[in-house]
Design an enzyme around this catalytic site. Structure first.
Site, mmCIF file in Angstrom:
data_model
loop_
_atom_site.group_PDB
_atom_site.id
_atom_site.type_symbol
_atom_site.label_atom_id
_atom_site.label_comp_id
_atom_site.label_asym_id
_atom_site.label_seq_id
_atom_site.Cartn_x
_atom_site.Cartn_y
_atom_site.Cartn_z
ATOM 1 N N GLN A 169 1.883 14.581 -3.108
ATOM 2 C CA GLN A 169 1.044 13.414 -3.392
ATOM 3 C C GLN A 169 1.359 12.915 -4.800
ATOM 4 O O GLN A 169 1.261 13.659 -5.768
ATOM 5 C CB GLN A 169 -0.433 13.779 -3.280
ATOM 6 N N HIS A 178 -4.429 8.485 0.722
ATOM 7 C CA HIS A 178 -3.745 7.390 1.405
ATOM 8 C C HIS A 178 -2.838 7.935 2.500
ATOM 9 O O HIS A 178 -2.400 9.078 2.459
ATOM 10 C CB HIS A 178 -2.950 6.514 0.430
ATOM 11 N N PHE A 179 -2.616 7.097 3.503
ATOM 12 C CA PHE A 179 -1.777 7.415 4.641
ATOM 13 C C PHE A 179 -0.600 6.447 4.640
ATOM 14 O O PHE A 179 -0.781 5.238 4.500
ATOM 15 C CB PHE A 179 -2.556 7.253 5.954
ATOM 16 N N HIS A 180 0.609 6.983 4.806
ATOM 17 C CA HIS A 180 1.821 6.160 4.907
ATOM 18 C C HIS A 180 2.101 5.871 6.378
ATOM 19 O O HIS A 180 2.061 6.785 7.201
ATOM 20 C CB HIS A 180 3.033 6.910 4.363
ATOM 21 N N ASP A 236 3.938 -0.699 0.589
ATOM 22 C CA ASP A 236 4.393 0.206 -0.467
ATOM 23 C C ASP A 236 5.346 -0.583 -1.381
ATOM 24 O O ASP A 236 6.201 -1.314 -0.893
ATOM 25 C CB ASP A 236 5.120 1.396 0.164
ATOM 26 N N ILE A 237 5.199 -0.433 -2.696
ATOM 27 C CA ILE A 237 6.038 -1.208 -3.622
ATOM 28 C C ILE A 237 7.459 -0.648 -3.740
ATOM 29 O O ILE A 237 8.341 -1.310 -4.261
ATOM 30 C CB ILE A 237 5.410 -1.338 -5.030
#
Length: 201
Positions: free
Chosen positions: A110, A116-118, A42-43
């Protein structure tokens, strides 16, 4: 504006050791890249080692995933969890704490409309596991929602973490191949045999 996760997926080929993607929009630090799924740092991580796992093909919500994409994500979530926890905290097995979060739609939180999954490792300031007694109700709510303090991922840390996590993933996959749980594939994607058919992961 084009989907940022589609741009990342199209710029990073399937590879056991995917390279960092640098573009005019910024850099992406992949840890996993198969023909079906991609995972990257993740950025603006909530915690060190915060990784996103998503299908390569665009699907705005989880209900749009194909059976193959669903199976691949289900296969990779525990492997990524172990790899992230080993790389970030040196923890094996059940020893750590982390969140796996997924949201569908803006009202659910979202922010990028690509499924997507974190995977978010959790540790206290001293690097120890956070215990319930140390957390406030507001902090627990933030954990559930995937919120919290966020700072931009620096390039040096992105480079280092992506290599560490990828190294742990390769070890995990090699172990599963040696045990016969998955098969090697020509196009850099492990496969499983399910009901006589090969499923690319």
């Amino acid at each position: 504006m084009p989907c940022p996760f589609c741009m990342i997926a199209s710029g990073i080929p399937a590879s056991p050791s995917p390279p960092v993607l640098t573009s005019k929009f910024g850099s992406a630090y992949p840890v996993l890249s198969t023909p079906t799924v991609i995972a990257f740092l993740d950025i603006a991580p909530i915690a060190r080692g915060h990784v996103l796992l998503c299908p390569r093909q665009h699907s705005s919500k989880v209900i749009g995933l194909s059976p193959q994409e669903s199976a691949a994500i289900g296969f990779w979530l525990p492997i990524l969890s172990r790899a992230v926890m080993k790389a970030v905290h040196g923890q094996e097995g059940e020893g750590g704490s982390w969140n796996i979060l997924q949201a569908n739609g803006a009202e659910a939180g979202q922010t990028v409309p690509h499924t997507h999954f974190h995977i978010i490792p959790r540790a206290g300031a001293s690097g120890t596991e956070v215990g319930k007694s140390e957390m406030t109700d507001a902090e627990r709510k933030n954990l559930v929602l995937g919120e919290g303090p966020r700072a931009k991922l620096e390039d040096a840390e992105g480079q280092e973490l992506s290599k560490l996590i990828n190294h742990e993933i390769v070890k995990e996959v090699t172990g599963l191949e040696e045990q016969g749980f998955i098969l090697s594939s020509q196009d850099n994607a492990p496969c499983m045999k399910i009901e006589g058919r090969e499923l690319k992961l």
